[in-house]
Design an enzyme around this catalytic site. Structure first.
Site, PDB file in Angstrom:
ATOM      1  N   CYS A  93       4.796   0.047  -7.330  1.00  0.00           N
ATOM      2  CA  CYS A  93       3.574   0.828  -7.183  1.00  0.00           C
ATOM      3  C   CYS A  93       3.808   2.340  -7.330  1.00  0.00           C
ATOM      4  CB  CYS A  93       2.888   0.460  -5.872  1.00  0.00           C
ATOM      5  SG  CYS A  93       1.127   0.848  -5.874  1.00  0.00           S
ATOM      6  N   ARG A 131     -10.494   1.274  -5.376  1.00  0.00           N
ATOM      7  CA  ARG A 131      -9.089   0.871  -5.305  1.00  0.00           C
ATOM      8  C   ARG A 131      -8.984  -0.566  -5.776  1.00  0.00           C
ATOM      9  NH1 ARG A 131      -5.999   4.392  -2.638  1.00  0.00           N
ATOM     10  NH2 ARG A 131      -4.251   2.959  -2.593  1.00  0.00           N
ATOM     11  N   HIS A 195       3.313  -5.364  -4.199  1.00  0.00           N
ATOM     12  CA  HIS A 195       3.899  -5.250  -2.865  1.00  0.00           C
ATOM     13  C   HIS A 195       3.896  -6.671  -2.314  1.00  0.00           C
ATOM     14  CE1 HIS A 195       3.628  -0.856  -2.337  1.00  0.00           C
ATOM     15  NE2 HIS A 195       2.456  -0.895  -2.914  1.00  0.00           N
TER      16      HIS A 195
HETATM   17  N1  GLN Z   1      -0.709   6.391  -4.536  1.00  0.00           N
HETATM   18  C1  GLN Z   1      -0.698   5.406  -5.541  1.00  0.00           C
HETATM   19  C2  GLN Z   1      -2.034   4.758  -5.846  1.00  0.00           C
HETATM   20  O1  GLN Z   1      -2.888   4.621  -4.978  1.00  0.00           O
HETATM   21  C3  GLN Z   1       0.340   4.369  -5.133  1.00  0.00           C
HETATM   22  C4  GLN Z   1      -0.044   3.480  -3.987  1.00  0.00           C
HETATM   23  C5  GLN Z   1       1.004   2.487  -3.614  1.00  0.00           C
HETATM   24  O2  GLN Z   1       2.198   2.731  -3.766  1.00  0.00           O
HETATM   25  N2  GLN Z   1       0.576   1.361  -3.069  1.00  0.00           N
HETATM   26  O3  GLN Z   1      -2.253   4.376  -6.976  1.00  0.00           O
END
Ligand code: GLN
Length: 254
Positions: A93, A131, A195
């Site tokens: 990520c 998101r 993740h």
């Molecule tokens: N900040 C990044 C995003 O939101 C990575 C988030 C993460 O590592 N889960 O895309």
């Protein structure tokens, strides 16, 4: 005794959603295989170690990425050299984004990446989803097969013409929620949004990384895992069931 030197980049800053579980899983497997795993934690302003067979970098919020991105550029040449020599990498990520060419944060700040991967990432690009959140099921483009995980990112990632996806989406969003690709893979370096953490739930990927790390030392696996001792295959099966059934809590913008 076989030995693997693992470099863990910025462990105290990039460690979202139990990414440290990946290290525990590598420790668990290598121990069973009689391999000694030396974890070298490298943080801001520290030197990159001389000996490195495997690199791990976890995810983080935009502000965490801002904190490390400039420092990571110090290691750009050495990491690209190692990757071109076949070293395995797992960048998750936020780590994946910084291993690409650039990441434009939600505050419109462009962070330069180290360019291992031919991709760019842009926060809040997709207007339909604030998101990308939820369980994710992908088919890897190589022998690793199906993988499950959990994704939570604001960024969309776009692969360049030279980049291969790490996998293709069965359930979930992946790189951008549009083109069905997930992550990217260059040589043995993997960038992914999974993740979960990813390794406890995906045994084949764990073994792939260990194998490639040993190959980097020109050594092959000498001992086989006793699968009955491990719960990991079971974790994969139950996770897959979960991903298939309960894939309903993605956050949508009305
Ligand atoms: N900040 C990044 C995003 O939101 C990575 C988030 C993460 O590592 N889960 O895309």
């Amino acid at each position: 005794m076989n030995e693997i030197n693992l470099v863990h980049l910025y462990p105290e800053i990039l460690n979202l959603y139990a990414d440290r579980g990946n290290l525990l899983t590598l420790q668990h497997y290598t121990q069973k295989m009689g391999i000694s795993l030396n974890i070298q934690n490298i943080t801001i302003s520290e030197q990159f170690p001389e000996s490195c067979d495997l690199i791990f970098m976890g995810g983080g919020q935009d502000r965490d990425q801002e904190q490390v991105s400039h420092d990571l550029l110090r290691h750009k040449d050495v990491i690209n050299h190692l990757v071109n020599g076949g070293i395995p990498v797992l960048a998750v990520c936020g780590g994946y984004q910084l291993f690409g060419k650039s990441y434009r944060t939600s505050k419109n700040k462009t962070l330069e990446g180290i360019g291992v991967f031919d991709c760019v990432s842009v926060a809040n690009y997709n207007k339909k989803y604030t998101r990308f959140i939820g369980d994710i099921l992908i088919n890897a483009s190589n022998e690793i097969g199906q993988l499950i995980g959990f994704e939570n990112h604001a960024a969309s990632t776009f692969l360049g013409s030279n980049a291969e996806p790490f996998g293709f989406i069965e359930k979930g969003f992946g790189n951008n929620g549009v083109d069905k690709t997930e992550g990217t893979m260059y040589k043995n370096a993997i960038g992914t949004y999974l993740h979960g953490p990813i390794l406890p739930r995906n045994e084949k990927l764990t073994l792939f990384l260990i194998q490639k790390a040993l190959e980097h030392k020109s050594k092959s696996l000498q001992k086989h895992i006793n699968y009955h001792d491990l719960n990991v295959e079971r974790a994969f099966k139950s996770g897959k069931k979960f991903a298939n059934k309960k894939y309903s809590f993605m956050r949508r913008v009305k």
